[in-house]
Design an enzyme around this catalytic site. Structure first.
Site, short mmCIF file in Angstrom:
data_model
loop_
_atom_site.label_atom_id
_atom_site.label_comp_id
_atom_site.label_asym_id
_atom_site.label_seq_id
_atom_site.Cartn_x
_atom_site.Cartn_y
_atom_site.Cartn_z
N ALA A 65 -2.68 1.18 6.53
CA ALA A 65 -3.15 -0.14 6.95
C ALA A 65 -3.88 0.02 8.27
CB ALA A 65 -1.97 -1.08 7.10
N GLY A 108 0.11 2.76 4.15
CA GLY A 108 -0.33 1.84 3.11
C GLY A 108 -1.22 2.53 2.08
N GLU A 111 1.09 4.08 -0.26
CA GLU A 111 1.70 3.00 -1.06
C GLU A 111 0.71 2.48 -2.10
OE1 GLU A 111 2.89 0.90 2.54
OE2 GLU A 111 4.98 0.98 1.87
N GLU A 131 4.67 5.41 9.29
CA GLU A 131 4.98 4.14 9.95
C GLU A 131 5.97 4.33 11.10
OE1 GLU A 131 4.72 4.60 6.72
OE2 GLU A 131 3.64 2.95 5.78
#
Ligand code: DAK
Length: 257
Positions: A65, A108, A111, A131
């Site tokens: 992200a 992300g 993911e 993260e």
């Protein structure tokens, strides 16, 4: 169609989406996620498309992200970004999605690859959930999807200590389907997608749904759903055609009906 954040193309019955923020290693900001999900939904609705390939660049599938976008956000602003809704919409895509991954596949980005149905990885692919290094934790499914895929021990090391998996390790752990040289990862994914896209559309739809349910339900519920979907396919022209073609020793001609 060309867009600044993603590039889309259709080759035969395969819809291709390429993440296109090369300067930031395809960091997933809200606008990109929104554009990506609408492109996926368009492909999902298009009967001329049987399978989707999602890819990035040779250097990065996606490095996570967009940290810049999140850095100063409050919890409320994070909710308002609609990030969760985008991920739910992504998980609701009914057509098979193959992630063609090369280079960085982090946070992300990892993911996102995990939310796809299969992964074709180049030898340079690196999978990780960093993260923890930012003082946060996974938020778009890794704690569940990664654990169900590579197991608890490897997941714990990845999320608690930023352990990266090489492409070879990812293959060994069952995270990826195929490992290819860097210069052919996309072609390999496309070839696989073309084969899948040529199969009976309604059977593909039901089969993906049934396997997806294996991660969402108990075994008895999953088995019951599989049986319902199985019997339903006997109402399709393609079931009659597939079996008739077998008996007549000829290739089937699918109608998607
Ligand atoms: N966000 C923003 N910019 C990024 C980025 C990212 N995730 N990753 C890379 N970039 C930018 C870099 O800042 C740099 O920009 P400039 O400095 O040139 O302006 C450019 O991309 C090139 O990166 P590097 O210069 O760092 O390239 P290197 O080859 O040296 O290093 C790297 C590559 C991938 C190891 C490094 O860039 C890196 O560590 N990137 C950050 C990886 C990361 O921490 N990813 C996880 C982000 S957190 C949510 C659900 C899920 C999430 C969020 C919300 N909700 C449910 C609400 C997910 C969170 C995450 O993914």
């Amino acid at each position: 169609m060309t867009d600044s954040l993603i590039l889309t193309e259709i080759i035969g019955r395969v819809g291709i989406i390429r993440l296109n923020r090369p300067k930031v290693l395809n960091a997933l900001n809200q606008e990109l996620m929104h554009t990506l999900v609408s492109a996926l939904q368009d492909f999902d609705k298009n009967p001329e498309i049987g399978c989707i390939v999602l890819t990035g660049s040779e250097r990065a599938f996606a490095a996570g992200a967009d940290v810049k976008e999140m850095a100063d956000a409050s919890p409320f602003e994070m909710i308002q970004m609609g990030y969760i809704e985008q991920w739910d919409a992504l998980a609701a895509i009914t057509k098979p999605i193959i992630a063609a991954v090369s280079g960085w596949c982090l946070g992300g980005g990892c993911e996102l690859a995990l939310a796809c149905d299969m992964i074709v990885a180049s030898e340079s692919a690196k999978f990780g959930q960093p993260e923890i290094t930012l003082g946060i934790m996974t938020g778009a499914g890794a704690s569940q999807r990664l654990a169900r895929t590579v197991g608890k021990a490897v997941t714990m090391e990845m999320v608690l200590n930023n352990r990266h998996l090489s492409a070879e390790e990812a293959l060994g752990y069952g995270l990826v389907n195929r490992l290819t040289p860097v210069d052919t990862f996309f072609e390999e994914a496309l070839a696989l997608a073309k084969e899948i896209a040529a199969r009976a559309p309604l059977a593909l739809h039901s089969q993906k749904k049934a396997v997806t349910l294996a991660f969402d339900t108990t075994l008895p519920e999953g088995l019951a759903a599989e049986r319902r979907l199985f019997f339903l396919l006997f109402s399709t022209l393609d079931q009659k055609e597939g079996m008739q073609a077998f008996l007549e020793k000829r290739p089937p001609s699918w109608r998607g009906a």
